[in-house]
Design an enzyme around this catalytic site. Structure first.
Site, short mmCIF file in Angstrom:
data_model
loop_
_atom_site.label_atom_id
_atom_site.label_comp_id
_atom_site.label_asym_id
_atom_site.label_seq_id
_atom_site.Cartn_x
_atom_site.Cartn_y
_atom_site.Cartn_z
N LYS A 274 -80.77 -123.71 -82.30
CA LYS A 274 -79.98 -124.42 -81.29
C LYS A 274 -80.48 -124.08 -79.88
CE LYS A 274 -76.72 -126.77 -79.26
NZ LYS A 274 -75.30 -126.39 -79.26
N THR B 286 -72.34 -122.24 -79.00
CA THR B 286 -73.71 -121.90 -78.62
C THR B 286 -73.67 -120.55 -77.92
OG1 THR B 286 -74.33 -124.22 -78.37
CG2 THR B 286 -75.72 -122.60 -77.27
N LYS C 299 -74.86 -122.57 -68.77
CA LYS C 299 -74.71 -121.53 -69.78
C LYS C 299 -75.88 -121.54 -70.77
CE LYS C 299 -72.69 -122.27 -73.54
NZ LYS C 299 -71.86 -122.59 -74.72
#
Length: 611
Positions: free
Chosen positions: A181, A102, A249
């Site tokens: 995503k 990601t 994150k």
């Protein structure tokens, strides 16, 4: 669904919690030979124990890899693998690099040119972020979003199918899958944070959290995150199945992309701060469900409230049904009307009142056999049960104790079913007034509302709480309510508990609505196909009942008469009042309330809520 006819050499770099499961699952399949690498030797040792081969470096792994899968944590780590360690240069000709990490979508803007600049234009790249957690990674049942050139996707599809339960090909080229995503993570991260706030508030309010968890699974407050993460919270098990720092994150990627593209993301920005705060307090390496601890700190109860004995059940009412003859329903909205008809069909003598003549006529047209009245007092004369659908506490108090006093007209030992959206403290205020003025009259806190099933269907639900005596007296009516509603359930904990659970549902549903609007608006801003995105995310970890049921209306720009924004604003106001009374910190609820009030100003109080 893999279609490789001979063993295919796979390189796998990044054997963390997710990567180890993914690589080990591929290694168990006879069509693959997998060579792995990780800088953390214990992870590499675990992979070897499953039968995998250990590479000595990223370059070593790349030398024999027809497909090189990278599951690094950050874009900086990907750069280190591909360029600093020169893995790209070591790949066989026409190899494919599959990036499952990601990372910001912008990482892909210059990646093909960078690869070409070092003399490897033959190397294809597929943008393939994954979702699903460690268990699904190990079982090969992940959700994978994939984007890239048509040739690269055709080459890698069999491999991606073997790694996933659901594979979605995203149009738009490299970076498009990472955008999807990112939107997924925006929603999941917010939903986990909302679940944390809700469970902590339930604990602070003295509710049985296991009971709350079970009820919410069938309401409009439900989500994949609620079903998946709340069990960890209830067990207070912080074993890192998905570390909290991952969302530090991932929410950072969301918010930084919003800043870079000058798009406001108030809910996501607040959620990011919650994860940062939790990480700063030492929770970062533990499971992200541990975010709930952020809301439970300070003096007083600081752990999740444990279950109580099983609540009084509808089955136990069967033998307690007395000869309840007269039932009064005041307030003939859709719920009140349906209940009046259900009670009449169950053989009760039903009397009704509503100030709106149209509602009265609508009920009369159903030929239900109910008797209508011109005043609430005449309708309630000598009634054994009064079901009251009031707008708010003042409305309820005026009906019961105003002039003339409806409560005074009730039969001795009558029961009032207070089926309104009120805060627990407001319910207790009404109970105290009844106990003082008419001590023989019992009160049941019995809010009725529309929830949702996991299939996105709308369902009607009555929750009720009160003393066993009150439940016993009203047993027949509570059983009959099953004819007019989809679900009728008792909540343990006494008066106010049912209304408290309803507020928990409203807290979750409202935050999910705001998050859905923010996510879809951001996706549109980024150039994603919103209709395609909805179809993808409704089957992914981003799912919530509000997303499933409300986003189609948002996309069409249609108003939702069943869920006007003033209702959300009113109910969140009750949540915030109750939170303040309990001295409970409710940042997401407060933010959602402000966003909804702002949207009301611009839309005149109707959904859609695209921000």
């Amino acid at each position: 669904m893999g279609s490789f006819e001979s063993p295919t050499d796979i390189g796998f770099i990044g054997l963390g919690a997710m990567g180890l499961g993914m690589a080990s699952d591929l290694q168990r399949r006879p069509q693959y030979t997998v060579t792995g690498f990780d800088i953390w030797q214990p992870s590499l040792d675990k992979f070897v124990a499953t039968g995998g081969r250990a590479g000595q470096s990223p370059r070593d792994v790349a030398q024999t890899s027809q497909f090189l899968i990278c599951m690094a944590a950050t874009a900086q780590q990907l750069d280190s693998i591909l360029f600093d360690n020169s893995a790209i240069n070591e790949l066989p000709r026409d190899a494919t690099v599959v990036l499952c990490s990601t990372v910001p979508p912008t990482y892909y803007d210059t990646l093909p040119a960078r690869i070409a600049s070092i003399g490897r234009p033959d190397v294809a790249v597929v943008d393939a972020p994954v979702s699903g957690g460690t268990l699904r990674a190990a079982n090969g049942t992940l959700t994978i979003f994939a984007a890239g050139s048509s040739a690269a996707l055709a080459r890698v599809k069999p491999l991606l199918h073997d790694m996933s339960e659901r594979l979605y090909i995203i149009s738009g080229g490299l970076g498009a899958a990472s955008k999807v995503k990112m939107i997924n993570q925006l929603l999941v991260g917010t939903h986990i944070a909302a679940a944390s706030e809700a469970i902590a508030l339930a604990t602070k309010a003295g509710l049985d959290t296991r009971e709350v968890f079970d009820i919410i699974q069938g309401t409009s407050g439900s989500s994949w995150a609620w079903t998946n993460r709340v069990p960890h919270m209830l067990e207070e098990d912080w074993t890192p199945l998905s570390a909290l720092n991952i969302f530090v994150k991932d929410m950072g990627i969301v918010v930084s992309t919003g800043r870079a593209t000058q798009f406001p993301l108030p809910t996501a920005a607040l959620t990011e701060q919650l994860y940062i705060s939790a990480s700063a307090q030492g929770f970062g390496r533990e499971d992200d469900a541990g975010l709930v601890r952020l809301f439970l700190q300070g003096p007083g109860e600081s752990t999740i409230r444990k279950s109580k004995p099983a609540p009084f059940s509808p089955t136990a009412m069967e033998s307690l049904i007395g000869a309840v003859l007269k039932v009064t329903v005041i307030g003939l909205d859709e719920v009140g009307c349906n209940l009046a008809v259900a009670f009449a069909q169950s053989g009760f003598d039903i009397h009704v009142f509503d100030a709106g003549e149209k509602r009265i006529q609508k009920l009369v047209a159903r030929n239900s056999g109910v008797r209508t009245h011109k005043t609430p007092t005449t309708a309630a004369q000598a009634a054994d049960i009064l079901l009251l659908r009031a707008r708010d506490m003042d409305h309820a108090l005026n009906i019961l104790f105003g002039s003339p006093k409806t409560a005074a007209a009730l039969a001795p030992n009558a029961v009032v079913l207070l089926s309104s959206t009120l805060s627990p403290s407001q319910v207790k205020t009404i109970e105290d007034r009844l106990a003082c003025a008419y001590p023989s009259i019992a009160l049941l806190d019995s809010p009725v509302f529309y929830g949702g099933s996991s299939e996105g269907n709308r369902i009607s639900m009555m929750l009720y709480s009160g003393t066993d005596t009150a439940v016993s007296r009203a047993g027949g009516i509570l059983l009959a309510a099953n004819r007019g509603l989809d679900n009728v359930r008792r909540v343990s904990g006494g008066i106010g508990s049912a209304s408290n659970v309803k507020l928990i549902d409203q807290l979750l549903g409202s935050i999910h609505l705001v998050a859905a609007a923010e996510a879809m608006a951001f996706a549109t801003h980024l150039g994603l196909d919103a209709s395609q995105l909805f179809e993808l995310l409704r089957n992914a970890a981003a799912w919530s009942w509000m997303f499933e049921s409300r986003v189609p209306k948002l996309l069409k720009g249609t108003q939702d008469p069943d869920s006007p924004l003033p209702n959300f604003a009113r109910d969140l106001g009750l949540v915030l009042d109750e939170a303040k009374r309990l001295m409970f910190w409710a940042p997401l609820t407060s933010a959602a309330h402000s966003i909804i009030l702002s949207a009301m100003t611009e839309t005149g109080g109707s959904t859609p809520l695209l921000v």
